[in-house]
Design an enzyme around this catalytic site. Structure first.
Site, short mmCIF file in Angstrom:
data_model
loop_
_atom_site.label_atom_id
_atom_site.label_comp_id
_atom_site.label_asym_id
_atom_site.label_seq_id
_atom_site.Cartn_x
_atom_site.Cartn_y
_atom_site.Cartn_z
N CYS A 8 0.83 -1.30 -0.08
CA CYS A 8 0.05 -0.05 0.09
C CYS A 8 1.03 0.94 0.05
CB CYS A 8 -1.18 -0.10 1.26
SG CYS A 8 -2.46 1.09 1.06
N HIS B 42 -3.82 -5.19 0.55
CA HIS B 42 -3.51 -5.65 1.76
C HIS B 42 -3.64 -7.15 1.54
CE1 HIS B 42 -4.27 -1.70 4.33
NE2 HIS B 42 -3.71 -1.45 2.86
N GLU C 196 -3.05 -9.63 3.93
CA GLU C 196 -3.43 -10.33 5.04
C GLU C 196 -4.95 -9.92 5.14
OE1 GLU C 196 -4.88 -6.67 7.02
OE2 GLU C 196 -3.34 -7.06 5.35
#
Length: 376
Positions: A272, A355, A357
Site C-alpha cells: 500500500c 492488503h 493479510e
C-alpha cells in the site's frame, strides 16, 4: 440511547443533518466510502484511515460489537464513520463493548440515520471531499468557515501521528480461532527483517511472523545508513515498508531514505503506502485516484499465473503506468486496470497495492508474505 443531532457540511456545499453517536464535538476530514460487508472495527482501527470519515455501504453496523483482539492498531485514527442504521446492542460472544462506547473511548465520531447510498454515489461521481461534522455548530456559514480554516488531508503528515515512537519486536502470529488467541509461537526460519511503521496494521505484522520471520518494527524516521550497516553485517536480511495514511508525496525524508536503500540493494517488500513510496523513491511520483479503492471485494489479476484474487483495498493514491520502464507489473486491478503489484528490474524489491493479510476480508493473497520470506 439518546442520539444527538449532528450537522455535516462538505466542501461542495452539501449540508446535511443526522444523528450522532460516539465522540461529541467538531471534526474535519476527508470523506471516502468502504464497500466491505464486515470488519468495521478492523477498518476503523486501520491507521491508513487517519484524517478520514468512512461511509460504510453495509447498511447495518454495530451488531458484533467491539473487542481488544480485533484492533489493527492501538487507537482509532479515523475522524469518524457514517452508517445507515446503528445497532446499539451487540450480539456476539467476543464483544466486550458496543460501537458507541468504542468510538467515544477512541474520540472518533459516529454518524447514523443518514442516506449512505446518496453519500457513496456523490463520492463516486465527484471524488472524495473535505468535510466537517459537529454536534455543537449548526450554522452553515460557520461550518463553512471552520472547514476552510482547517488543513486539507494532503497537507498533513499523518505518518508522524501514527508511527511508533520507538522500535520493538513483534512476536505474535495469526489468530487461532479455536484457542481464541494469536499464535504465540510461530515457526521461525532464522531470518530477520525490519518493518518500517508508516501506520502498520497488526495483522500484517502477524502474517510476517507467521511466515517465519523475526520482525523488528522501527519508526518512520529511520536512518538508511543504520539499516544498510545492519544489512551488511548480516543482522537483518531485508526491510518491509508498511501501509499508512495520507498523501505519499509529502513523505520527502522517508523517500530519500528508501532511495539510499535501493542504491545499496537492500531487499525490500512494500504494501500500500510502502508500494507507493518505493515508486516515488525510484523517481515515479504517485497520483490521486478519482474516488480511491476502499473495500474487501476488489478483483486483482496475478499476471504471473493469470489467477484472479479477491482482495482488500484501502488507498486514494496510485503508482503511474510509466513505472513499467523499470519494473514488471505482477498484479492488475480488474475494476479500473490500475497497477496492483510490481517487481523491480535488477533489484531485490517487490510490492503490492492491496492488503494481502485482508483483515478484514478475503485471504487469497496471503501467500505473498511467504514469498517475501523465501526471497531473503
Amino acid at each position: 440511547m439518546m442520539l444527538k443531532p449532528v450537522w455535516i457540511y462538505l466542501e461542495n456545499g452539501v449540508f446535511l443533518e443526522a444523528k450522532s453517536f460516539g465522540f461529541e464535538g467538531s471534526k474535519t476530514g476527508e470523506i471516502v466510502f468502504n464497500t466491505s460487508m464486515s470488519g468495521y472495527q478492523e477498518i476503523m482501527s486501520d491507521p491508513s484511515y487517519a484524517g478520514q470519515f468512512i461511509v460504510f455501504t453495509m447498511p447495518e453496523i454495530g451488531i458484533v460489537g467491539c473487542n481488544d483482539n480485533d484492533m489493527e492498531s492501538k487507537a482509532v485514527h479515523a475522524s469518524g464513520m457514517f452508517v445507515r442504521s446503528l445497532n446499539e446492542m451487540p450480539s456476539n460472544f467476543r464483544s466486550t463493548e458496543d460501537l458507541p462506547t468504542f468510538l467515544k473511548k477512541n474520540q472518533s465520531m459516529g454518524i447514523c440515520d443518514i442516506d449512505t447510498r446518496y453519500l457513496t454515489k456523490m463520492i463516486r461521481d465527484g471524488g472524495p471531499k473535505m468535510m466537517i461534522a459537529s454536534t455543537e455548530v449548526s450554522d452553515v456559514a460557520t461550518l463553512k468557515s471552520m472547514l476552510e480554516a482547517s488543513p486539507r488531508i494532503e497537507d498533513v503528515n499523518y505518518i508522524e501521528k501514527v508511527s511508533t515512537p520507538k522500535s520493538y519486536l513483534h512476536v505474535e502470529g495469526v489468530w487461532n480461532a479455536e484457542a481464541q488467541t494469536y499464535n504465540k509461537t510461530p515457526h521461525r526460519i532464522g531470518k530477520k527483517i525490519l518493518a518500517v511503521d508508516l501506520g502498520i496494521k497488526r495483522n500484517i505484522l502477524n502474517e510476517l511472523c507467521e511466515a517465519g520471520l523475526d520482525v523488528e518494527v522501527i519508526a518512520h524516521d529511520f536512518s538508511a545508513e543504520d539499516v544498510i550497516a545492519r544489512y551488511k553485517k548480516g543482522e537483518i536480511q531485508g526491510l518491509f515498508l508498511s501501509n499508512g495514511p495520507g498523501d505519499p508525496l509529502i513523505l520527502k525524508n522517508e523517500a530519500a531514505q528508501v532511495r539510499q536503500l535501493i542504491e545499496a540493494k537492500v531487499p525490500m517488500f512494500g504494501i500500500c503506502l510502502g508500494h507507493q513510496l518505493l515508486s516515488i523513491a525510484h523517481g515515479y511520483p504517485t497520483y490521486k485516484l478519482k474516488f480511491g479503492q476502499h473495500g474487501g471485494n476488489h478483483p486483482v489479476k496475478n499476471t504471473k499465473n493469470n489467477v484472479v484474487e479477491i482482495t482488500t483495498q484501502n488507498h486514494n493514491y496510485n503508482v503511474p503506468d510509466t513505472i513499467c520502464k523499470i519494473a514488471r507489473i505482477t498484479h492488475v486491478n480488474l475494476f479500473d486496470n490500475t497497477i496492483e503489484g510490481l517487481e523491480y528490474n535488477d533489484a531485490p524489491i517487490f510490492s503490492v497495492q492491496h492488503h494481502p493479510e485482508a483483515s478484514s476480508g478475503p485471504q487469497e493473497s496471503r501467500y505473498i508474505f511467504k514469498e517475501f520470506a523465501n526471497r531473503l
